[in-house]
Design a protein around this motif. Structure first.
Motif, PDB file in Angstrom:
ATOM      1  N   PRO A  32     -34.493 -20.458  11.762  1.00  0.00           N
ATOM      2  CA  PRO A  32     -33.340 -20.043  10.943  1.00  0.00           C
ATOM      3  C   PRO A  32     -32.615 -18.885  11.614  1.00  0.00           C
ATOM      4  N   PRO A  33     -31.353 -18.668  11.267  1.00  0.00           N
ATOM      5  CA  PRO A  33     -30.566 -17.616  11.931  1.00  0.00           C
ATOM      6  C   PRO A  33     -31.196 -16.234  11.872  1.00  0.00           C
ATOM      7  N   ALA A  34     -31.930 -15.941  10.807  1.00  0.00           N
ATOM      8  CA  ALA A  34     -32.482 -14.591  10.637  1.00  0.00           C
ATOM      9  C   ALA A  34     -33.804 -14.391  11.368  1.00  0.00           C
ATOM     10  N   VAL A  35     -34.322 -15.423  12.049  1.00  0.00           N
ATOM     11  CA  VAL A  35     -35.675 -15.378  12.603  1.00  0.00           C
ATOM     12  C   VAL A  35     -35.627 -15.465  14.128  1.00  0.00           C
ATOM     13  N   ARG A  36     -36.460 -14.673  14.786  1.00  0.00           N
ATOM     14  CA  ARG A  36     -36.552 -14.734  16.243  1.00  0.00           C
ATOM     15  C   ARG A  36     -38.004 -14.630  16.669  1.00  0.00           C
ATOM     16  N   LEU A  50     -43.190 -14.085  14.805  1.00  0.00           N
ATOM     17  CA  LEU A  50     -41.860 -14.445  14.346  1.00  0.00           C
ATOM     18  C   LEU A  50     -41.375 -13.274  13.507  1.00  0.00           C
ATOM     19  N   GLU A  51     -40.217 -12.739  13.859  1.00  0.00           N
ATOM     20  CA  GLU A  51     -39.644 -11.617  13.129  1.00  0.00           C
ATOM     21  C   GLU A  51     -38.428 -12.097  12.360  1.00  0.00           C
ATOM     22  N   ALA A  52     -38.426 -11.875  11.050  1.00  0.00           N
ATOM     23  CA  ALA A  52     -37.300 -12.234  10.199  1.00  0.00           C
ATOM     24  C   ALA A  52     -36.648 -10.963   9.690  1.00  0.00           C
ATOM     25  N   LEU A  53     -35.334 -10.859   9.879  1.00  0.00           N
ATOM     26  CA  LEU A  53     -34.605  -9.651   9.499  1.00  0.00           C
ATOM     27  C   LEU A  53     -33.536  -9.986   8.471  1.00  0.00           C
ATOM     28  N   PRO A  54     -33.347  -9.121   7.491  1.00  0.00           N
ATOM     29  CA  PRO A  54     -32.294  -9.351   6.500  1.00  0.00           C
ATOM     30  C   PRO A  54     -30.922  -9.047   7.083  1.00  0.00           C
ATOM     31  N   VAL A  55     -29.877  -9.454   6.364  1.00  0.00           N
ATOM     32  CA  VAL A  55     -28.524  -9.064   6.726  1.00  0.00           C
ATOM     33  C   VAL A  55     -28.388  -7.556   6.458  1.00  0.00           C
ATOM     34  N   GLY A  56     -27.917  -6.822   7.442  1.00  0.00           N
ATOM     35  CA  GLY A  56     -27.814  -5.377   7.280  1.00  0.00           C
ATOM     36  C   GLY A  56     -29.158  -4.703   7.505  1.00  0.00           C
ATOM     37  N   GLU A  57     -29.231  -3.435   7.187  1.00  0.00           N
ATOM     38  CA  GLU A  57     -30.450  -2.664   7.371  1.00  0.00           C
ATOM     39  C   GLU A  57     -31.495  -3.040   6.326  1.00  0.00           C
ATOM     40  N   PRO A  58     -32.774  -3.178   6.732  1.00  0.00           N
ATOM     41  CA  PRO A  58     -33.824  -3.445   5.738  1.00  0.00           C
ATOM     42  C   PRO A  58     -33.898  -2.309   4.715  1.00  0.00           C
ATOM     43  N   GLU A  59     -33.880  -2.668   3.436  1.00  0.00           N
ATOM     44  CA  GLU A  59     -33.888  -1.667   2.371  1.00  0.00           C
ATOM     45  C   GLU A  59     -35.227  -1.579   1.657  1.00  0.00           C
ATOM     46  N   ARG A  60     -36.109  -2.507   1.932  1.00  0.00           N
ATOM     47  CA  ARG A  60     -37.399  -2.531   1.248  1.00  0.00           C
ATOM     48  C   ARG A  60     -38.531  -2.466   2.259  1.00  0.00           C
ATOM     49  N   GLN A  61     -39.746  -2.263   1.740  1.00  0.00           N
ATOM     50  CA  GLN A  61     -40.898  -2.163   2.629  1.00  0.00           C
ATOM     51  C   GLN A  61     -41.147  -3.502   3.332  1.00  0.00           C
ATOM     52  N   ASP A  72     -46.841 -21.433  10.720  1.00  0.00           N
ATOM     53  CA  ASP A  72     -47.235 -21.887   9.384  1.00  0.00           C
ATOM     54  C   ASP A  72     -46.370 -21.257   8.300  1.00  0.00           C
ATOM     55  N   PHE A  73     -45.685 -20.154   8.627  1.00  0.00           N
ATOM     56  CA  PHE A  73     -44.858 -19.442   7.653  1.00  0.00           C
ATOM     57  C   PHE A  73     -43.359 -19.684   7.848  1.00  0.00           C
ATOM     58  N   LEU A  74     -42.991 -20.613   8.725  1.00  0.00           N
ATOM     59  CA  LEU A  74     -41.578 -20.838   9.006  1.00  0.00           C
ATOM     60  C   LEU A  74     -40.774 -21.136   7.747  1.00  0.00           C
ATOM     61  N   GLY A  75     -41.364 -21.874   6.810  1.00  0.00           N
ATOM     62  CA  GLY A  75     -40.626 -22.291   5.628  1.00  0.00           C
ATOM     63  C   GLY A  75     -40.283 -21.172   4.667  1.00  0.00           C
ATOM     64  N   VAL A  76     -40.992 -20.032   4.751  1.00  0.00           N
ATOM     65  CA  VAL A  76     -40.759 -18.954   3.781  1.00  0.00           C
ATOM     66  C   VAL A  76     -39.999 -17.768   4.356  1.00  0.00           C
ATOM     67  N   LEU A  77     -39.887 -17.668   5.675  1.00  0.00           N
ATOM     68  CA  LEU A  77     -39.382 -16.434   6.282  1.00  0.00           C
ATOM     69  C   LEU A  77     -37.946 -16.121   5.876  1.00  0.00           C
ATOM     70  N   THR A 137     -36.205 -17.046   3.272  1.00  0.00           N
ATOM     71  CA  THR A 137     -36.111 -16.667   1.857  1.00  0.00           C
ATOM     72  C   THR A 137     -36.660 -15.254   1.634  1.00  0.00           C
ATOM     73  N   LEU A 138     -37.739 -14.910   2.322  1.00  0.00           N
ATOM     74  CA  LEU A 138     -38.357 -13.595   2.118  1.00  0.00           C
ATOM     75  C   LEU A 138     -37.449 -12.450   2.544  1.00  0.00           C
ATOM     76  N   THR A 139     -36.543 -12.697   3.494  1.00  0.00           N
ATOM     77  CA  THR A 139     -35.642 -11.624   3.919  1.00  0.00           C
ATOM     78  C   THR A 139     -34.538 -11.379   2.892  1.00  0.00           C
ATOM     79  N   GLY A 140     -34.356 -12.290   1.956  1.00  0.00           N
ATOM     80  CA  GLY A 140     -33.251 -12.191   1.013  1.00  0.00           C
ATOM     81  C   GLY A 140     -33.301 -10.955   0.142  1.00  0.00           C
ATOM     82  N   ALA A 141     -34.492 -10.412  -0.082  1.00  0.00           N
ATOM     83  CA  ALA A 141     -34.620  -9.201  -0.897  1.00  0.00           C
ATOM     84  C   ALA A 141     -34.351  -7.938  -0.096  1.00  0.00           C
ATOM     85  N   GLY A 142     -34.078  -8.093   1.213  1.00  0.00           N
ATOM     86  CA  GLY A 142     -33.742  -6.924   2.019  1.00  0.00           C
ATOM     87  C   GLY A 142     -34.903  -6.322   2.769  1.00  0.00           C
ATOM     88  N   ARG A 143     -35.834  -7.164   3.229  1.00  0.00           N
ATOM     89  CA  ARG A 143     -36.970  -6.609   3.965  1.00  0.00           C
ATOM     90  C   ARG A 143     -37.211  -7.367   5.274  1.00  0.00           C
TER      91      ARG A 143
END
Length: 290
Positions: A10-14, A28-39, A53-58, A60-66
């Motif tokens: 996905p675009p947010a994952v490298r 695999l590092e997944a980053l939110p749009v903008g600066e991470p705001e959560r832990q 094994d976690f590709l399917g969730v990464l 979505t997990l960045t959507g909260a800003g982490r």
């Protein structure tokens, strides 16, 4: 528009590498749009698994800003191997995680361990609980695995310590099993490459740990109580490794939140990614509000 392939990120994952005093580790590092705001969060796979094994969730997990990392442990897939069996003991693998967590920055992290990864992450939590913002055991158990899954782990260990190569084990057992399960060819190709990338010494040593791990539930419950650490036990309703009733009993002993994922078995992040990702996000957000 072409259909996305299994390993199209996905675009947010490298794909990248985390470097620590104990060596480099593929993630695999997944980053939110903008600066991470959560832990941030760290996701640790199981015995024969990997970060994919976690590709399917990464995403979505960045959507909260982490920021979220999914890991290959020592000797798994893309992480460097070591031919010293003692480096794959649970305390050693846990010590690897502590260094990775410390490399992620000054904040404590939300830690998730899937299956055997649950036994590994537990070592890190017991050793350095102040580094952990919350802890999730995903499809894991209180002690050594039993039943058919134990038989499979023992058979793989015995084959690895015998005279079979990883290629032969794939051709004799793992490859035919993957095709019988109906996996798409691109996934079978990935599983083949991952199988050959795994360290045989590491797999054999980790199998021993999986088959002999002691029950440290009471130790974990005490640490969580002493440090007010939020705990969650999450598993599929049809888990066939550690059975659901075993995980439910462990959750009760830990006084942990418990989430049962409908329609999932032993790999909720793969089998029900959206439900699993939302359950993790809800738990993490609640932990940060405490």
């Amino acid at each position: 528009m072409s259909t996305p392939r299994f390993l199209d990120l996905p675009p947010a994952v490298r794909r990248t590498t985390v470097r620590t005093p104990r060596g480099p580790f593929a993630v695999l590092e997944a980053l939110p749009v903008g600066e991470p705001e959560r832990q941030p969060a760290l996701l640790v796979p199981g015995f024969t698994g990997s970060k994919e094994d976690f590709l399917g969730v990464l995403q979505t997990l960045t959507g909260a800003g982490r920021r979220v990392l999914a890991l290959d442990m020592r000797g798994q897939h893309d992480s460097p191997r070591c031919d010293e069996p003692s480096r794959y003991l649970l305390p050693e693998l846990g010590a690897d995680l502590i260094e990775i967590i410390e490399s992620m920055g000054p904040e404590s992290v939300h830690l998730v361990g899937h299956s055997f990864g649950g036994l590994v992450t537990r070592e890190a939590v017991l050793a350095e609980p102040t580094l952990i913002a919350s802890y999730t055991l995903m499809s894991s158990g209180p002690a050594a695995i039993t039943g058919p899954s134990a038989e499979k782990a023992a058979a793989l260990r015995d084959a690895l310590t015998g005279e079979l190569t990883m290629e032969q084990i794939w051709n004799i057992k793992l490859g035919p099993d993957a095709r019988a399960a109906g996996w798409a060819e691109e996934i079978i190709d990935f599983l083949y490459r991952r199988n050959l990338g795994n360290c045989p010494t590491g797999l054999a040593a980790m199998a021993d740990e999986l088959l002999t791990a002691p029950d440290k539930t009471a130790d974990l419950a005490k640490v969580a109580d002493d440090t007010d650490l939020p705990l969650m036990v999450l598993y599929g309703e049809d888990d066939d490794a550690w059975l659901p009733e075993i995980q439910a009993a462990m959750s009760a002993r830990l006084d942990a939140s418990r989430v049962v994922i409908p329609g999932a078995a032993h790999s909720p992040a793969w089998e029900a990614p959206e439900t699993t990702a939302h359950a993790l996000t809800d738990f993490w957000n609640a932990a940060e509000r405490r």
